[in-house]
Write an enzyme that holds these catalytic residues in place. Structure first.
Site, short mmCIF file in Angstrom:
data_model
loop_
_atom_site.label_atom_id
_atom_site.label_comp_id
_atom_site.label_asym_id
_atom_site.label_seq_id
_atom_site.Cartn_x
_atom_site.Cartn_y
_atom_site.Cartn_z
N ARG A 143 41.45 -55.88 -99.99
CA ARG A 143 42.90 -55.85 -100.22
C ARG A 143 43.61 -56.70 -99.15
O ARG A 143 44.55 -57.44 -99.44
CB ARG A 143 43.41 -54.40 -100.16
N HIS A 159 38.97 -64.56 -93.69
CA HIS A 159 38.06 -63.54 -93.16
C HIS A 159 38.84 -62.55 -92.32
O HIS A 159 39.62 -62.95 -91.46
CB HIS A 159 36.95 -64.20 -92.34
N ASP A 187 39.36 -51.89 -98.62
CA ASP A 187 40.56 -52.16 -97.82
C ASP A 187 40.52 -53.59 -97.26
O ASP A 187 41.54 -54.29 -97.22
CB ASP A 187 40.68 -51.16 -96.67
N PRO A 240 36.95 -37.71 -99.18
CA PRO A 240 37.15 -38.72 -98.14
C PRO A 240 35.80 -39.34 -97.76
O PRO A 240 34.91 -38.65 -97.29
CB PRO A 240 37.76 -37.94 -96.97
N VAL A 241 35.71 -40.65 -97.99
CA VAL A 241 34.40 -41.29 -98.00
C VAL A 241 33.67 -41.21 -96.65
O VAL A 241 32.45 -41.02 -96.61
CB VAL A 241 34.51 -42.75 -98.53
N ASP A 242 34.40 -41.30 -95.55
CA ASP A 242 33.74 -41.24 -94.23
C ASP A 242 33.14 -39.86 -93.98
O ASP A 242 32.01 -39.73 -93.48
CB ASP A 242 34.74 -41.59 -93.12
N HIS A 270 38.59 -44.94 -93.95
CA HIS A 270 39.17 -45.40 -95.22
C HIS A 270 40.30 -44.42 -95.51
O HIS A 270 40.11 -43.37 -96.12
CB HIS A 270 38.10 -45.36 -96.32
#
Ligand code: NAD
Length: 317
Positions: free
Chosen positions: A154, A171, A151, A124-126, A178
């Site tokens: 996407r 934007h 994300d 998990p990236v965080d 994430h």
């Protein structure tokens, strides 16, 4: 032929994400030296051979298999090692296993450098972004998680499909984890400077109003939806990594929803998550505190709390 340009990037992990990132960076023209490290040395060798065979079509650069001594003069070290959630496994298992891998990798990196920017993509990236910085006392401004850059991309793609407009003119930001607790900042989403609700009201398309929840769920669950159809996701994340690398190597002050250790903006501190952030050659230059609605703000705080629980589980024995 060897390039003399200075940009050296080391990629740790030569799996789906690492190899695709190498391929994407080769095409970017941003990097003069690319080094792949993997505990599966043969896999790294095979990827490097394959990548090198396309060099006659590209700008000159060096691509090789390496070891941690290669991090000594690296500008950026990209962490893509460690598996995704295995079949039947949980996010919590992954957090524990990959935190151990992250700690081990950081221990080896700091034997050679504390000046490279560490760009974490592994999940998990965080959690891993925080573990990377805190496990060895690395400057947290130099530790960047790919966070919700993918994300947000996407999100912009799905809105571009809905509105029939180039995604680059849309934007919008996905904030927080994430993962499952992420938040769509609809109030900041705009097309040509016009807030999305206002744009939809004046739009000539005959569609009924935008189904915000359906779009958000598609963004949030995109990883699961892809993995239900093929073993891994890698094109999107490799482009997100390329964008972050570009903003660092070109000192762009780009605003990206990268993950970094929060120190008080939005009333959140002591946890890594994604909010719009200025990224440049120094790494994390500044977190932007943008005006969210009360609901978005409390969802973001909830996401921070979820991550704190995962972090404490990941670091427990
Ligand atoms: P993969 O299994 O294909 O590759 C992982 C690689 O890491 C393997 O080659 C393995 O040998 C290597 N490895 C394992 N331990 C190592 C160590 N200690 N040192 C060096 N190498 C080691 O997995 P993948 O599909 O490439 O995914 C990699 C990671 O990226 C996963 O955690 C996945 O969840 C994550 N991911 C993140 C995003 C994002 O948006 N952040 C998107 C997709 C995937």
């Amino acid at each position: 032929m060897k390039s003399t340009a200075p940009n050296k990037v080391v990629i740790i992990g030569a799996g789906y994400v690492g190899a695709t990132t190498a391929f994407t960076l080769m095409h970017s023209g941003l990097v003069s030296e690319l080094v792949l490290i993997d505990i599966d040395h043969k896999k790294a060798e095979g990827e490097v051979m394959d990548l090198n065979h396309s060099l006659s079509f590209l700008k000159p650069m060096t691509i090789k298999v390496g070891d941690y001594s290669d991090t000594a003069d690296a500008d950026i070290i990209i962490m893509t090692a460690g598996p995704s959630i295995p079949p039947g496994g949980t996010r919590l298992d992954l957090a524990k296993n990959n935190s151990k891998i992250m700690k081990d990798v950081m221990k080896q990196i700091v034997e050679y450098t504390r000046s490279a920017i560490i760009l974490v993509a592994s999940n998990p990236v965080d959690i891993l972004t925080q573990v990377a910085a805190e496990s060895v006392g690395y400057d947290p401004r130099k530790v960047i998680g790919s966070g919700t850059v993918l994300d947000s991309s996407r999100f912009r793609y799905l809105l571009s499909e809905h509105c029939g407009i180039d995604a680059r003119n849309i934007h919008g930001y996905i904030l927080g984890e994430h993962g499952d607790s992420e938040v769509a900042a609809w109030s900041l989403t705009n097309i040509a400077g016009t807030q999305i609700d206002e744009y939809c009201n004046g739009c000539e398309n005959q569609c009924t109003k935008i189904d915000k929840n359906a779009i958000f769920v598609k963004v949030r669950d995109a990883g699961y939806d892809i993995i239900a159809r093929k073993p891994a996701t890698y094109y999107g994340v490799s482009m997100a990594i390329r964008r972050i690398v570009e903003s660092i190597l070109r000192n762009e002050n780009a605003i990206l929803t990268v993950s970094s250790l929060q120190t008080g903006a939005y009333g959140i501190s002591g946890i890594s998550l994604s909010v719009p952030t200025l990224v440049n050659a120094e790494g994390i230059s500044k977190v932007l505190e943008l005006p969210l609605t009360n609901t978005e703000h409390s969802q973001l705080k909830e996401s921070a709390n979820t991550l704190k629980e995962i972090l404490s589980y990941a670091l427990s024995a």
